[in-house]
Design an enzyme around this catalytic site. Structure first.
Site, PDB file in Angstrom:
ATOM      1  N   ASN A   1      40.056 -18.906  16.007  1.00  0.00           N
ATOM      2  CA  ASN A   1      40.967 -19.199  14.788  1.00  0.00           C
ATOM      3  C   ASN A   1      41.284 -17.682  14.233  1.00  0.00           C
ATOM      4  O   ASN A   1      41.876 -17.853  13.357  1.00  0.00           O
ATOM      5  CB  ASN A   1      39.408 -19.777  13.453  1.00  0.00           C
ATOM      6  CG  ASN A   1      38.181 -18.288  13.529  1.00  0.00           C
ATOM      7  OD1 ASN A   1      37.669 -18.679  14.385  1.00  0.00           O
ATOM      8  ND2 ASN A   1      38.325 -18.508  11.952  1.00  0.00           N
TER       9      ASN A   1
ATOM     10  N   SER B   1      38.021 -30.724  11.848  1.00  0.00           N
ATOM     11  CA  SER B   1      38.262 -30.823  10.069  1.00  0.00           C
ATOM     12  C   SER B   1      39.944 -31.908   9.723  1.00  0.00           C
ATOM     13  O   SER B   1      40.327 -30.741  10.041  1.00  0.00           O
ATOM     14  CB  SER B   1      38.519 -29.544  10.045  1.00  0.00           C
ATOM     15  OG  SER B   1      37.894 -28.818   8.324  1.00  0.00           O
TER      16      SER B   1
ATOM     17  N   HIS C   1      41.675 -30.789   6.946  1.00  0.00           N
ATOM     18  CA  HIS C   1      42.286 -30.327   6.475  1.00  0.00           C
ATOM     19  C   HIS C   1      43.785 -28.431   7.176  1.00  0.00           C
ATOM     20  O   HIS C   1      43.950 -27.546   7.419  1.00  0.00           O
ATOM     21  CB  HIS C   1      42.258 -28.890   4.789  1.00  0.00           C
ATOM     22  CG  HIS C   1      41.491 -28.210   5.044  1.00  0.00           C
ATOM     23  ND1 HIS C   1      41.539 -26.310   5.377  1.00  0.00           N
ATOM     24  CD2 HIS C   1      39.958 -27.857   6.092  1.00  0.00           C
ATOM     25  CE1 HIS C   1      40.180 -25.463   5.608  1.00  0.00           C
ATOM     26  NE2 HIS C   1      39.555 -26.321   6.240  1.00  0.00           N
TER      27      HIS C   1
ATOM     28  N   THR D   1      27.304 -41.863   0.284  1.00  0.00           N
ATOM     29  CA  THR D   1      29.027 -42.918   0.173  1.00  0.00           C
ATOM     30  C   THR D   1      30.261 -41.450   0.786  1.00  0.00           C
ATOM     31  O   THR D   1      30.810 -41.165   0.144  1.00  0.00           O
ATOM     32  CB  THR D   1      29.278 -43.373  -1.614  1.00  0.00           C
ATOM     33  OG1 THR D   1      28.278 -43.630  -1.773  1.00  0.00           O
ATOM     34  CG2 THR D   1      29.871 -44.061  -1.428  1.00  0.00           C
TER      35      THR D   1
ATOM     36  N   CYS E   1      37.683 -17.805   5.849  1.00  0.00           N
ATOM     37  CA  CYS E   1      35.697 -18.416   6.001  1.00  0.00           C
ATOM     38  C   CYS E   1      35.294 -16.683   5.729  1.00  0.00           C
ATOM     39  O   CYS E   1      34.336 -16.677   4.897  1.00  0.00           O
ATOM     40  CB  CYS E   1      35.365 -18.899   6.912  1.00  0.00           C
ATOM     41  SG  CYS E   1      35.903 -21.005   7.043  1.00  0.00           S
TER      42      CYS E   1
END
Length: 409
Positions: free
Chosen positions: A169, A217, A219, A255, A343
């Site tokens: 990344n 992921s 996004h 959910t 992150c």
């Protein structure tokens, strides 16, 4: 605040509002595409049913979730029933690593990963070490590529999992995934890859590559935040990470995030259609940017492999520069970039990735990661380079170390 100061403040705020933002941090997140958002919108208000409900709007939601599952599966060439929806890439990593560790602890407690993994993998492995597991952290070379011989030599009788990221990344380096997979298969070891940065940016085929588990992921590929997916090859047993109801084949209670799932499915569908053009566009921008920086700014170092890297990633270290000052000065000009992983932002320590490839502390803290997206243009790159030259010259002119270097030279 005195009147003339207030007026200056108001004028400055007006300038900031009209300044065009140039976004070069697509590794941190991408915008939600219009087509993706439009697909999602009805499921916030009109079609708001719970997929577990039996009445019509519940069944409608369930149908769309399963359609999205097929679209995600098509992107990486797997069966739809091998896709599990999660909340993000970090949750997918946690589910894969902890799930395999706890399901196989009677067979062994040894895991192999690398020193340049995302914190979602590294911190998960560190947590498992506190619970009796052993982890080997592989070295990487100056380009950030793992040593396959060290991988082979690290395998033990009790090794149950190898987890190596597909592409880094921060520096964009792509690992020899197919070769790692073959080694894992030779020893009957499960192979997981954190594919968060690679999905949507390179062609991925889990069957051809022999990947057992894969994290992604939303996004990072023009879907919303808060949705991810985990691929688990049929036949692999893993412990569930989220207790609750029986959703996701009883592996992830709670959910379903229906709008997010639909958005991820649409984004994967669009990626599948346009991947070749997308890769070509990013690579052209990346190569042009690298060429311009190396020609026009002295004392810079490209971090990561020149050839085996993501098409939209360019990570430079600028000698005699402090990375945070570089970012703030670029931000004042409407330029969004980063010094590494979002992150780990806020950390005062140098990047663990850059130190792992051999950079000393000062150079590691002078890095700028630029990651291009489909909305970027060559004109954007020209604007970036023009302002980068100005900011670097300004910051170096204020650097005692640089001024001493020039005098001595």
């Amino acid at each position: 605040m005195r009147k003339f100061e207030y007026n200056k403040y108001i004028e400055k705020r007006k300038e900031e509002k009209i300044m065009k933002i140039r976004y070069f941090d697509n590794a941190a997140t991408t915008r939600v595409k219009d087509e993706v958002l439009n697909e999602m919108l009805p499921y916030f208000s009109e079609q708001y049913g719970n997929p577990s409900s039996l009445y019509s709007i519940g069944r409608s939601a369930k149908k769309k979730v399963e359609e999205a599952r097929k679209k995600v599966a098509n992107l990486i060439n797997c069966n739809p029933n091998e896709i599990y929806f999660t909340g993000c890439g970090s949750e997918s990593d946690n589910t894969a690593i902890k799930g395999i560790a706890y399901a196989n602890k009677n067979k062994g407690k040894h895991i192999i990963t690398s020193k340049i993994e995302h914190p979602a993998v590294l911190h998960t492995c560190q947590m498992l070490e506190k619970h009796g597991f052993n982890v080997t952290y592989l070295d990487v070379d100056k380009d950030g590529i793992v040593n396959l011989e060290q991988l082979r030599n690290s395998i033990r009788n009790d090794t149950i999992l190898i987890s190596i990221m597909y592409a880094n990344n921060e520096i964009g380096t792509i690992q020899p995934i197919a070769q790692i997979s073959r080694i894992a298969k030779m020893y009957n070891i499960i192979f997981h890859t954190d594919c968060v940065q690679a999905c949507g940016n390179v062609q991925i085929d889990v069957k051809k590559m022999g990947i057992d588990m894969l994290s992604m992921s939303g996004h990072k590929l023009y879907a919303p935040k808060g949705i991810g997916a985990l691929y688990v090859r049929n036949g692999i047993e893993f412990e569930k990470f989220m207790d609750g109801g029986h959703q996701e084949k009883n592996k992830r209670g709670g959910t379903e995030n229906v709008p997010g799932i639909i958005g991820l499915g649409k984004a994967c569908e669009l990626t599948n259609i346009n991947l070749a053009n997308h890769m070509k566009h990013l690579q052209e921008l990346r190569d042009y940017y690298i060429q311009q920086v190396e020609e026009k700014i002295p004392y810079v170092y490209l971090n990561g492999s020149r050839k085996k890297r993501l098409p939209g990633n360019a990570n430079f270290s600028f000698k005699f520069i402090e990375g945070e000052s570089l970012l703030l000065n670029l931000d004042a000009k409407g330029i969004c970039a980063s010094s590494g992983s979002a992150c780990t932002s806020g950390s005062t320590e140098p990047s663990h990735v850059l130190t792992a490839i051999g950079l000393d502390r000062d150079i590691a803290q002078a890095s700028l990661r630029v990651t291009f997206g489909e909305d970027n243009t060559k004109e954007d790159v020209d604007y970036l380079v023009e302002n980068l030259i100005e900011v670097v010259n300004k910051l170096r002119s204020m650097s005692p170390e640089y001024n001493e270097f020039v005098r001595n030279k």
